[in-house]
Design a protein around this motif. Structure first.
Motif, PDB file in Angstrom:
ATOM      1  N   ALA A  11       1.654 -23.417 -23.087  1.00 30.56           N
ATOM      2  CA  ALA A  11       0.425 -22.808 -22.575  1.00 30.56           C
ATOM      3  C   ALA A  11       0.593 -21.295 -22.434  1.00 30.56           C
ATOM      4  CB  ALA A  11       0.034 -23.440 -21.242  1.00 30.56           C
ATOM      5  N   MET A  12       1.760 -20.840 -21.978  1.00 32.59           N
ATOM      6  CA  MET A  12       2.008 -19.400 -21.879  1.00 32.59           C
ATOM      7  C   MET A  12       2.026 -18.767 -23.262  1.00 32.59           C
ATOM      8  SD  MET A  12       4.602 -18.936 -18.639  1.00 32.59           S
ATOM      9  CE  MET A  12       5.921 -19.917 -19.303  1.00 32.59           C
ATOM     10  N   ASP A  13       2.608 -19.460 -24.236  1.00 33.63           N
ATOM     11  CA  ASP A  13       2.592 -18.966 -25.617  1.00 33.63           C
ATOM     12  C   ASP A  13       1.153 -18.826 -26.110  1.00 33.63           C
ATOM     13  OD1 ASP A  13       5.369 -18.881 -25.705  1.00 33.63           O
ATOM     14  OD2 ASP A  13       5.556 -20.785 -26.789  1.00 33.63           O
ATOM     15  N   ALA A  14       0.291 -19.786 -25.744  1.00 35.26           N
ATOM     16  CA  ALA A  14      -1.110 -19.736 -26.168  1.00 35.26           C
ATOM     17  C   ALA A  14      -1.820 -18.532 -25.554  1.00 35.26           C
ATOM     18  CB  ALA A  14      -1.823 -21.030 -25.786  1.00 35.26           C
ATOM     19  N   VAL A  15      -1.506 -18.208 -24.300  1.00 37.06           N
ATOM     20  CA  VAL A  15      -2.090 -17.019 -23.669  1.00 37.06           C
ATOM     21  C   VAL A  15      -1.662 -15.774 -24.433  1.00 37.06           C
ATOM     22  CG1 VAL A  15      -2.035 -15.564 -21.596  1.00 37.06           C
ATOM     23  CG2 VAL A  15      -2.377 -18.033 -21.373  1.00 37.06           C
ATOM     24  N   GLU A  16      -0.382 -15.687 -24.761  1.00 36.19           N
ATOM     25  CA  GLU A  16       0.123 -14.523 -25.505  1.00 36.19           C
ATOM     26  C   GLU A  16      -0.506 -14.412 -26.894  1.00 36.19           C
ATOM     27  OE1 GLU A  16       4.354 -15.020 -25.501  1.00 36.19           O
ATOM     28  OE2 GLU A  16       4.553 -14.247 -23.465  1.00 36.19           O
ATOM     29  N   ALA A  17      -0.980 -15.510 -27.438  1.00 37.34           N
ATOM     30  CA  ALA A  17      -1.552 -15.516 -28.785  1.00 37.34           C
ATOM     31  C   ALA A  17      -3.054 -15.239 -28.799  1.00 37.34           C
ATOM     32  CB  ALA A  17      -1.263 -16.859 -29.459  1.00 37.34           C
ATOM     33  N   ILE A  18      -3.677 -15.058 -27.655  1.00 35.26           N
ATOM     34  CA  ILE A  18      -5.110 -14.762 -27.620  1.00 35.26           C
ATOM     35  C   ILE A  18      -5.337 -13.450 -28.372  1.00 35.26           C
ATOM     36  CG2 ILE A  18      -7.068 -14.169 -26.136  1.00 35.26           C
ATOM     37  CD1 ILE A  18      -5.791 -15.999 -23.978  1.00 35.26           C
ATOM     38  N   PRO A  19      -6.159 -13.477 -29.404  1.00 32.52           N
ATOM     39  CA  PRO A  19      -6.301 -12.276 -30.236  1.00 32.52           C
ATOM     40  C   PRO A  19      -7.042 -11.120 -29.563  1.00 32.52           C
ATOM     41  CG  PRO A  19      -7.647 -14.078 -31.102  1.00 32.52           C
ATOM     42  CD  PRO A  19      -6.871 -14.629 -29.956  1.00 32.52           C
ATOM     43  N   ASP A  20      -8.015 -11.410 -28.731  1.00 36.27           N
ATOM     44  CA  ASP A  20      -8.784 -10.343 -28.090  1.00 36.27           C
ATOM     45  C   ASP A  20      -7.988  -9.768 -26.915  1.00 36.27           C
ATOM     46  OD1 ASP A  20     -10.953  -9.833 -25.651  1.00 36.27           O
ATOM     47  OD2 ASP A  20     -11.572  -9.015 -27.605  1.00 36.27           O
ATOM     48  N   PRO A  21      -7.668  -8.465 -26.940  1.00 36.00           N
ATOM     49  CA  PRO A  21      -6.835  -7.867 -25.889  1.00 36.00           C
ATOM     50  C   PRO A  21      -7.426  -8.008 -24.482  1.00 36.00           C
ATOM     51  CG  PRO A  21      -7.088  -6.341 -27.720  1.00 36.00           C
ATOM     52  CD  PRO A  21      -8.000  -7.498 -27.979  1.00 36.00           C
ATOM     53  N   GLU A  22      -8.739  -7.867 -24.356  1.00 31.56           N
ATOM     54  CA  GLU A  22      -9.361  -7.989 -23.032  1.00 31.56           C
ATOM     55  C   GLU A  22      -9.263  -9.418 -22.513  1.00 31.56           C
ATOM     56  OE1 GLU A  22     -13.679  -7.549 -20.811  1.00 31.56           O
ATOM     57  OE2 GLU A  22     -13.412  -6.622 -22.772  1.00 31.56           O
ATOM     58  N   GLU A  23      -9.570 -10.369 -23.369  1.00 32.76           N
ATOM     59  CA  GLU A  23      -9.483 -11.783 -22.985  1.00 32.76           C
ATOM     60  C   GLU A  23      -8.040 -12.154 -22.639  1.00 32.76           C
ATOM     61  OE1 GLU A  23     -10.364 -16.206 -24.860  1.00 32.76           O
ATOM     62  OE2 GLU A  23     -11.193 -14.448 -25.865  1.00 32.76           O
ATOM     63  N   ARG A  24      -7.082 -11.660 -23.453  1.00 32.15           N
ATOM     64  CA  ARG A  24      -5.662 -11.928 -23.188  1.00 32.15           C
ATOM     65  C   ARG A  24      -5.241 -11.332 -21.843  1.00 32.15           C
ATOM     66  NH1 ARG A  24      -3.722 -10.193 -27.683  1.00 32.15           N
ATOM     67  NH2 ARG A  24      -3.321  -8.073 -26.981  1.00 32.15           N
ATOM     68  N   ALA A  25      -5.642 -10.104 -21.574  1.00 31.58           N
ATOM     69  CA  ALA A  25      -5.288  -9.458 -20.304  1.00 31.58           C
ATOM     70  C   ALA A  25      -5.895 -10.210 -19.121  1.00 31.58           C
ATOM     71  CB  ALA A  25      -5.748  -8.005 -20.307  1.00 31.58           C
ATOM     72  N   ARG A  26      -7.127 -10.676 -19.262  1.00 23.58           N
ATOM     73  CA  ARG A  26      -7.774 -11.441 -18.190  1.00 23.58           C
ATOM     74  C   ARG A  26      -7.010 -12.755 -17.949  1.00 23.58           C
ATOM     75  NH1 ARG A  26     -12.610 -10.806 -19.636  1.00 23.58           N
ATOM     76  NH2 ARG A  26     -12.694 -12.478 -21.160  1.00 23.58           N
ATOM     77  N   ILE A  28      -3.881 -13.356 -18.639  1.00 24.57           N
ATOM     78  CA  ILE A  28      -2.588 -13.010 -18.036  1.00 24.57           C
ATOM     79  C   ILE A  28      -2.761 -12.768 -16.549  1.00 24.57           C
ATOM     80  CG2 ILE A  28      -0.811 -11.215 -17.938  1.00 24.57           C
ATOM     81  CD1 ILE A  28      -1.120 -11.030 -21.042  1.00 24.57           C
ATOM     82  N   SER A  29      -3.811 -12.056 -16.157  1.00 20.49           N
ATOM     83  CA  SER A  29      -4.070 -11.798 -14.733  1.00 20.49           C
ATOM     84  C   SER A  29      -4.253 -13.096 -13.964  1.00 20.49           C
ATOM     85  CB  SER A  29      -5.313 -10.914 -14.563  1.00 20.49           C
ATOM     86  OG  SER A  29      -5.074  -9.628 -15.076  1.00 20.49           O
ATOM     87  N   GLU A  30      -4.989 -14.025 -14.542  1.00 25.25           N
ATOM     88  CA  GLU A  30      -5.213 -15.313 -13.883  1.00 25.25           C
ATOM     89  C   GLU A  30      -3.914 -16.079 -13.701  1.00 25.25           C
ATOM     90  OE1 GLU A  30      -8.088 -17.103 -16.476  1.00 25.25           O
ATOM     91  OE2 GLU A  30      -9.718 -15.818 -15.761  1.00 25.25           O
ATOM     92  N   VAL A  31      -3.097 -16.108 -14.745  1.00 27.07           N
ATOM     93  CA  VAL A  31      -1.824 -16.828 -14.673  1.00 27.07           C
ATOM     94  C   VAL A  31      -0.891 -16.171 -13.657  1.00 27.07           C
ATOM     95  CG1 VAL A  31       0.265 -17.446 -15.965  1.00 27.07           C
ATOM     96  CG2 VAL A  31      -1.991 -17.782 -16.998  1.00 27.07           C
ATOM     97  N   LEU A  32      -0.796 -14.840 -13.684  1.00 30.35           N
ATOM     98  CA  LEU A  32       0.079 -14.133 -12.737  1.00 30.35           C
ATOM     99  C   LEU A  32      -0.356 -14.349 -11.295  1.00 30.35           C
ATOM    100  CD1 LEU A  32       0.737 -10.812 -14.681  1.00 30.35           C
ATOM    101  CD2 LEU A  32       2.365 -12.677 -14.251  1.00 30.35           C
ATOM    102  N   ALA A  33      -1.657 -14.351 -11.049  1.00 27.14           N
ATOM    103  CA  ALA A  33      -2.152 -14.580  -9.686  1.00 27.14           C
ATOM    104  C   ALA A  33      -1.781 -15.982  -9.212  1.00 27.14           C
ATOM    105  CB  ALA A  33      -3.663 -14.377  -9.630  1.00 27.14           C
ATOM    106  N   ASP A  34      -1.952 -16.963 -10.076  1.00 25.02           N
ATOM    107  CA  ASP A  34      -1.602 -18.337  -9.699  1.00 25.02           C
ATOM    108  C   ASP A  34      -0.105 -18.474  -9.479  1.00 25.02           C
ATOM    109  OD1 ASP A  34      -2.521 -21.297  -9.546  1.00 25.02           O
ATOM    110  OD2 ASP A  34      -0.741 -21.294 -10.835  1.00 25.02           O
ATOM    111  N   GLN A  35       0.686 -17.867 -10.352  1.00 30.85           N
ATOM    112  CA  GLN A  35       2.147 -17.962 -10.242  1.00 30.85           C
ATOM    113  C   GLN A  35       2.635 -17.327  -8.953  1.00 30.85           C
ATOM    114  OE1 GLN A  35       4.750 -15.538 -10.411  1.00 30.85           O
ATOM    115  NE2 GLN A  35       6.294 -17.119 -10.337  1.00 30.85           N
ATOM    116  N   ALA A  36       2.059 -16.208  -8.572  1.00 24.81           N
ATOM    117  CA  ALA A  36       2.475 -15.552  -7.331  1.00 24.81           C
ATOM    118  C   ALA A  36       2.210 -16.452  -6.135  1.00 24.81           C
ATOM    119  CB  ALA A  36       1.750 -14.217  -7.179  1.00 24.81           C
TER     120      ALA A  36
END
Length: 98
Positions: A11-26, A28-36
């Motif tokens: 699933a993390m690999d799939a996030v890194e593979a999101i082609p749109d930079p804005e969508e990928r950054a969003r 990543i933010s969601e995953v980092l917030a949950d992980q914290a």
């Protein structure tokens, strides 16, 4: 590697593979917030496991065996047991002699 851990990594690999930079950054933010939010509980869950293994009777499970069970170093198991993060980052440092 456990099947569950592999699914998380995929699933993390799939996030890194999101082609749109804005969508990928969003994402990543969601995953980092949950992980914290989850990290403290996960560290405590892992520490509880180590403490239970070390408290087994009639003979505690060795640090080496726990390390093999968890796929970490012996020193990491000792850090976890002592209440440190397991990375050594918050382990007290020895004072340098003057």
């Amino acid at each position: 590697m456990t099947e569950e851990a592999q699914r998380v990594i995929n699933a993390m690999d799939a996030v890194e593979a999101i082609p749109d930079p804005e969508e990928r950054a969003r994402a990543i933010s969601e995953v980092l917030a949950d992980q914290a939010a989850r990290a403290k509980k996960w560290r405590e869950d892992r520490r509880q496991f180590v403490l239970e293994q070390r408290a087994k009777q009639p003979k505690p499970v060795s640090y080496r065996k726990i390390a093999a069970m968890l796929g970490v170093s012996l020193r990491t198991v000792q850090d976890i047991e002592a209440g440190y993060s397991g990375s050594g980052k918050n382990r007290p440092r020895a004072q340098a002699e003057e």
